[in-house]
Write a protein that holds these residues in place. Sequence first.
Motif, PDB file in Angstrom:
ATOM      1  N   LEU A 107      48.668  46.903  49.206  1.00 53.96           N
ATOM      2  CA  LEU A 107      49.305  46.154  48.130  1.00 53.96           C
ATOM      3  C   LEU A 107      49.445  44.707  48.607  1.00 53.96           C
ATOM      4  O   LEU A 107      50.034  44.452  49.658  1.00 53.96           O
ATOM      5  N   ILE A 108      48.868  43.772  47.859  1.00 53.59           N
ATOM      6  CA  ILE A 108      48.943  42.364  48.255  1.00 53.59           C
ATOM      7  C   ILE A 108      49.666  41.563  47.177  1.00 53.59           C
ATOM      8  O   ILE A 108      49.814  42.021  46.041  1.00 53.59           O
ATOM      9  N   GLU A 109      50.098  40.381  47.566  1.00 49.90           N
ATOM     10  CA  GLU A 109      50.787  39.494  46.630  1.00 49.90           C
ATOM     11  C   GLU A 109      49.967  38.220  46.480  1.00 49.90           C
ATOM     12  O   GLU A 109      49.448  37.675  47.454  1.00 49.90           O
ATOM     13  N   ASP A 110      49.841  37.772  45.242  1.00 46.00           N
ATOM     14  CA  ASP A 110      49.187  36.507  44.964  1.00 46.00           C
ATOM     15  C   ASP A 110      49.986  35.800  43.862  1.00 46.00           C
ATOM     16  O   ASP A 110      51.037  36.305  43.460  1.00 46.00           O
ATOM     17  N   PRO A 111      49.531  34.664  43.364  1.00 47.01           N
ATOM     18  CA  PRO A 111      50.308  33.954  42.336  1.00 47.01           C
ATOM     19  C   PRO A 111      50.549  34.771  41.057  1.00 47.01           C
ATOM     20  O   PRO A 111      51.454  34.461  40.281  1.00 47.01           O
ATOM     21  N   TYR A 112      49.768  35.816  40.831  1.00 48.32           N
ATOM     22  CA  TYR A 112      49.927  36.634  39.627  1.00 48.32           C
ATOM     23  C   TYR A 112      50.827  37.848  39.840  1.00 48.32           C
ATOM     24  O   TYR A 112      51.083  38.595  38.918  1.00 48.32           O
ATOM     25  N   GLY A 113      51.278  38.084  41.063  1.00 51.80           N
ATOM     26  CA  GLY A 113      52.148  39.230  41.343  1.00 51.80           C
ATOM     27  C   GLY A 113      51.554  40.124  42.414  1.00 51.80           C
ATOM     28  O   GLY A 113      50.736  39.697  43.226  1.00 51.80           O
ATOM     29  N   HIS A 114      51.964  41.380  42.407  1.00 49.71           N
ATOM     30  CA  HIS A 114      51.483  42.368  43.368  1.00 49.71           C
ATOM     31  C   HIS A 114      50.381  43.217  42.732  1.00 49.71           C
ATOM     32  O   HIS A 114      50.506  43.623  41.578  1.00 49.71           O
ATOM     33  N   HIS A 115      49.339  43.473  43.499  1.00 47.16           N
ATOM     34  CA  HIS A 115      48.275  44.358  43.022  1.00 47.16           C
ATOM     35  C   HIS A 115      47.527  44.922  44.229  1.00 47.16           C
ATOM     36  O   HIS A 115      47.687  44.461  45.356  1.00 47.16           O
ATOM     37  N   ARG A 116      46.717  45.925  43.992  1.00 49.48           N
ATOM     38  CA  ARG A 116      45.930  46.564  45.049  1.00 49.48           C
ATOM     39  C   ARG A 116      44.660  45.765  45.313  1.00 49.48           C
ATOM     40  O   ARG A 116      43.985  45.336  44.382  1.00 49.48           O
ATOM     41  N   ASP A 117      44.332  45.580  46.569  1.00 48.97           N
ATOM     42  CA  ASP A 117      43.115  44.878  46.972  1.00 48.97           C
ATOM     43  C   ASP A 117      42.045  45.919  47.290  1.00 48.97           C
ATOM     44  O   ASP A 117      41.944  46.404  48.420  1.00 48.97           O
TER      45      ASP A 117
END
Length: 109
Positions: free
Chosen positions: A15-25
């Motif tokens: 699970l990663i975090e980016d400017p759009y929120g948390h999502h699976r990489d």
Amino acid sequence: MALFNDFIEVRRSPLIEDPYGHHRDWTTYTVVWSGLGAGVPYLRSHKAETPVRETTTNKATLYLPGSLAVDSSDQILFQDKLWTPEGEPWKWKLGARQYTMIHVRGVTK
């Protein structure tokens, strides 16, 4: 029950975090389990009720040897397609042998 002759792979991603929120990489997934199991796809597929969504949902039940910890966010490779688990895996024993049953669904366009 079908023979255990289908190649099945259980994949898990961080699970990663980016400017759009948390999502699976999913570009950096790891294989949690791979081997031969039994897959039983359902005969019927379900099409979306609205014409805006042009998708078809297929379902299957997978039987894997051993007691596996499958997470709801995992992806499962079966019949060269990626499937997602539905509900909790069901673990059962037959004598000294242990098995895991997983209901999965796949969405295609």
